[in-house]
Structures are given as structure tokens and as C-alpha cells.
Design an enzyme around this catalytic site. Structure first.
Site, PDB file in Angstrom:
ATOM      1  N   GLY A 186       0.831  -1.191   0.000  1.00  0.00           N
ATOM      2  CA  GLY A 186       0.000   0.000   0.000  1.00  0.00           C
ATOM      3  C   GLY A 186       0.868   1.244   0.000  1.00  0.00           C
ATOM      4  N   GLN A 219       3.344  10.022   1.384  1.00  0.00           N
ATOM      5  CA  GLN A 219       4.620   9.311   1.393  1.00  0.00           C
ATOM      6  C   GLN A 219       5.516   9.716   0.230  1.00  0.00           C
ATOM      7  OE1 GLN A 219       2.558   5.236   2.038  1.00  0.00           O
ATOM      8  NE2 GLN A 219       4.507   5.060   3.065  1.00  0.00           N
ATOM      9  N   CYS A 243       6.449   0.060   7.210  1.00  0.00           N
ATOM     10  CA  CYS A 243       6.049   1.184   6.362  1.00  0.00           C
ATOM     11  C   CYS A 243       7.236   1.563   5.488  1.00  0.00           C
ATOM     12  CB  CYS A 243       5.635   2.362   7.251  1.00  0.00           C
ATOM     13  SG  CYS A 243       5.108   3.814   6.314  1.00  0.00           S
ATOM     14  N   LEU A 244       6.965   1.857   4.229  1.00  0.00           N
ATOM     15  CA  LEU A 244       8.047   2.232   3.318  1.00  0.00           C
ATOM     16  C   LEU A 244       8.768   3.490   3.796  1.00  0.00           C
ATOM     17  CD1 LEU A 244       6.383   1.516  -0.153  1.00  0.00           C
ATOM     18  CD2 LEU A 244       8.003   0.088   1.099  1.00  0.00           C
ATOM     19  N   HIS A 258      -4.031   1.553   7.758  1.00  0.00           N
ATOM     20  CA  HIS A 258      -2.656   2.071   7.696  1.00  0.00           C
ATOM     21  C   HIS A 258      -2.555   3.242   6.708  1.00  0.00           C
ATOM     22  CE1 HIS A 258       1.870   1.336   7.783  1.00  0.00           C
ATOM     23  NE2 HIS A 258       1.730   2.140   6.734  1.00  0.00           N
ATOM     24  N   GLU A 259      -3.137   3.064   5.517  1.00  0.00           N
ATOM     25  CA  GLU A 259      -3.006   4.105   4.479  1.00  0.00           C
ATOM     26  C   GLU A 259      -3.857   5.341   4.805  1.00  0.00           C
ATOM     27  OE1 GLU A 259      -0.537   3.607   2.771  1.00  0.00           O
ATOM     28  OE2 GLU A 259      -0.416   1.435   3.007  1.00  0.00           O
ATOM     29  N   HIS A 262      -2.132   7.598   7.130  1.00  0.00           N
ATOM     30  CA  HIS A 262      -1.143   8.469   6.467  1.00  0.00           C
ATOM     31  C   HIS A 262      -1.787   9.789   6.022  1.00  0.00           C
ATOM     32  CE1 HIS A 262       2.663   6.356   6.144  1.00  0.00           C
ATOM     33  NE2 HIS A 262       2.098   5.266   5.692  1.00  0.00           N
TER      34      HIS A 262
HETATM   35 CO    CO Z   1       2.982   3.384   5.583  1.00  0.00          CO
END
Ligand code: CO
Length: 171
Positions: free
Chosen positions: A46, A51, A91-92, A133-134, A137
Site C-alpha cells: 500500500g 509518502q 512502512c516504506l 494504515h493508508e 497516512h
Molecule cells: Co505506511
């Protein structure tokens, strides 16, 4: 294919709240595709627009590759949630760190597709986790903000070591 640059924690942009998408145009479609390319290039399931430094309420997800097509959504909102499950997340934007937090087990999400059509998702399992999660963000919340107090202390120490290591490597 366009792979965008990912921001990393503790970049302050990741703490900001994103604005609603109002234009469902070609630019949005291109941006969603770029986000999908970026997510895949980084082996993510995701990705949310902040991000990549864009403060718009856009997310892409591919929780079941090969089973269902990837989701590219604007303005996702959790309209109801139930249950509580432990969820091991990464998380990226926080590369190399994974930890268990609590999430809702099931969520109902309303969102819009690239043309502005409203969609409703009854999500559970990984899809439900991914949505939470997304969407977090988009509100400037990272999974590390949801750590228990003790785990947060560990994370801070881990983060400190990592930034010292990066400073050494930069020398
Ligand atoms: Co993330």
C-alpha cells in the site's frame, strides 16, 4: 513507468493532514498510476500520497496480487469499524522497522475511484489493516505513532541508532 521519491521518517510532511481530491482528471489518473509504480518498485502492499510528498487524499493498495486488481482510490473514509486484532506492520517511510500494533478487525470504507465514482468496501483481514494504515497516512499518522508506550521507547532508541549510522555512512 514513473517511480516517485519516498519520504522517510521523521520528515515533517508525513505528519501533515492531506486535502480532499476534487478534480477527477487525467492528472489524477497519472498520479495514481505513478503511485502504483512506486509502491511496486518498493515491494509495498500500500502507499499513500503524503509518502511521496503530495498532501492529497489518495491511496493505492495491492493486498492480493493476482487475485484482485489493485485499488487506486481518492478520499477514502472509514465509516464503521469493529473488533480488534494485533497487526504486524512496517512502512516504506520507516524502512527496516516492523512492530505489532492494534487495529480494527473489520472496516467499512467509502472511497472514490479515479473518475469520482463512489465505492464501498467491506474489508477484513489484510485489506482492512491496509485501509487503516493508508488512511492514517492521510491524517498525518504513522503506525509508529500507534505503538504502545514501551514499544515506542524501543522505537526511539532504534531510530536514534539508525540516524547515527546514517550520519557515519555519510562521512
Ligand atoms: Co505506511
Amino acid at each position: 513507468m514513473t517511480v516517485l521519491n519516498l519520504l522517510t521518517y521523521p520528515n515533517p510532511i508525513l505528519k501533515r493532514v492531506s486535502v480532499e481530491v476534487t478534480e477527477f482528471d487525467q492528472e489524477l489518473q497519472t498520479f495514481m498510476q505513478d503511485m502504483l509504480d512506486t509502491m511496486r518498485a518498493n515491494q509495498g502492499v500500500g502507499l499513500a500520497a503524503p509518502q511521496v510528498g503530495v498532501l492529497k487524499r489518495v491511496i493505492v493498495m495491492d493486498c492480493t496480487p493476482g487475485v484482485a486488481p489493485p485499488l487506486m482510490l481518492a478520499n477514502p473514509v472509514i465509516v464503521s469499524a469493529e473488533g480488534s486484532v494485533p497487526s504486524e506492520e512496517g512502512c516504506l517511510c520507516v524502512p527496516g522497522y516492523r512492530e505489532i500494533i492494534k487495529r480494527h478487525e473489520k472496516v467499512v470504507v467509502n472511497a472514490q475511484d479515479c473518475r469520482g465514482e463512489t465505492l464501498t468496501f467491506n474489508a477484513e483481514g489484510l485489506l482492512a489493516i491496509c485501509f487503516q494504515h493508508e488512511i492514517d497516512h492521510l491524517d498525518g499518522v504513522l503506525f509508529v505513532d500507534r505503538l504502545s508506550r514501551i514499544k515506542r521507547e524501543f522505537f526511539k532508541r532504534w531510530q536514534k541508532k539508525r540516524s547515527q549510522l546514517e550520519a557515519t555512512e555519510a562521512d
